[in-house]
Design an enzyme around this catalytic site. Structure first.
Site, PDB file in Angstrom:
ATOM      1  N   VAL A  34       0.820  -1.210   0.000  1.00 11.99           N
ATOM      2  CA  VAL A  34       0.000   0.000   0.000  1.00 11.99           C
ATOM      3  C   VAL A  34       0.856   1.264   0.000  1.00 11.99           C
ATOM      4  CG1 VAL A  34      -0.216   0.351   2.503  1.00 11.99           C
ATOM      5  CG2 VAL A  34      -2.146   0.935   0.994  1.00 11.99           C
ATOM      6  N   SER A  35       2.149   1.122   0.287  1.00 16.07           N
ATOM      7  CA  SER A  35       3.048   2.275   0.396  1.00 16.07           C
ATOM      8  C   SER A  35       3.699   2.621  -0.936  1.00 16.07           C
ATOM      9  CB  SER A  35       4.151   1.996   1.424  1.00 16.07           C
ATOM     10  OG  SER A  35       5.174   2.967   1.339  1.00 16.07           O
ATOM     11  N   PRO A  36       3.463   3.829  -1.460  1.00 13.32           N
ATOM     12  CA  PRO A  36       4.138   4.222  -2.702  1.00 13.32           C
ATOM     13  C   PRO A  36       5.645   4.357  -2.521  1.00 13.32           C
ATOM     14  CG  PRO A  36       2.994   6.101  -1.751  1.00 13.32           C
ATOM     15  CD  PRO A  36       2.584   4.899  -0.956  1.00 13.32           C
TER      16      PRO A  36
END
Length: 217
Positions: free
Chosen positions: A11-13
């Protein structure tokens, strides 16, 4: 050879940017990497941190920043159709064939590209089926352990090691956090003397703030 544990949540760019940048930043060094999926939301909750998505202005800034950084680095990054989203299905799918809670670079890359390239819905059932088929062709077997248990064990172990966000890199018990920490990680692997003199010293600076939760202004 140094061993690096790369803690990530799809979920972390910034995890995607760091994943792509890591080989370039560490080029020429001798190291190995294992990728450990963790649940970022649980890590943030442990620290009482709402995360960028919990603060509207910070959420807007984060999305602007990561897309700008991506184009500056030449790393394709498009925001998915919905964000934040519940990453549990992706994390559990990634760990479904894991032997020990770690995944290989191929698997990590497949999930990160699934989320961060094309601007699609990361949880679209048809796309998940395609991703699952791709992984099935690559996987060699599993430990037989439940993916839920592996994810929980990874997240708890990461928190115990001092991981408070992702991407995070652990080597020799030292935690390096964020995309911006990659040059610092390289410095450590190269034997920068700063770490002998200042790593512990700067962390021991006393706080000038009053104790929390005193009820006094």
């Amino acid at each position: 050879m140094k061993h690096i544990t790369f803690y990530l949540d799809f979920v972390s760019p910034y995890a995607w940017l760091a994943f792509e940048k890591l080989p370039q930043v560490l080029e020429g060094l001798s190291y190995s990497v294992e990728y450990r999926p963790v649940l970022l939301g649980a890590l943030l909750q442990t620290q009482g941190n709402p995360g960028p998505a919990g603060i509207p202005a910070k959420r807007d800034w984060t999305y602007r920043h990561v897309t700008w950084v991506g184009q500056r680095l030449g790393i394709p990054l498009q925001m998915p159709a919905y964000h934040p989203f519940q990453p549990l299905p992706l994390l559990r799918l990634a760990l479904a064939y894991s032997m020990d809670g770690s995944i290989n670079r191929f698997t990590a890359g497949a999930f990160l590209r699934h989320v961060w390239q094309g601007g699609h819905d990361a949880l679209d059932p048809t796309r998940l089926e395609t991703l699952c088929a791709l992984l099935t062709e690559q996987q060699q077997g599993s430990s037989g352990l439940d993916a839920k248990d592996l994810l929980w064990a990874n997240t708890e172990a990461a928190a115990d090691r001092g991981v408070f966000g992702v991407p995070a890199f652990e080597v020799d018990g030292k935690i390096f956090w964020g995309l911006e920490s990659l040059p610092m990680l390289r410095g450590y692997l190269e034997g920068d003397a700063w770490f002998d003199s200042y790593w512990q010293q700067v962390a021991q600076v006393p706080s000038g703030l009053p104790p929390a939760n005193t009820g006094k202004p």
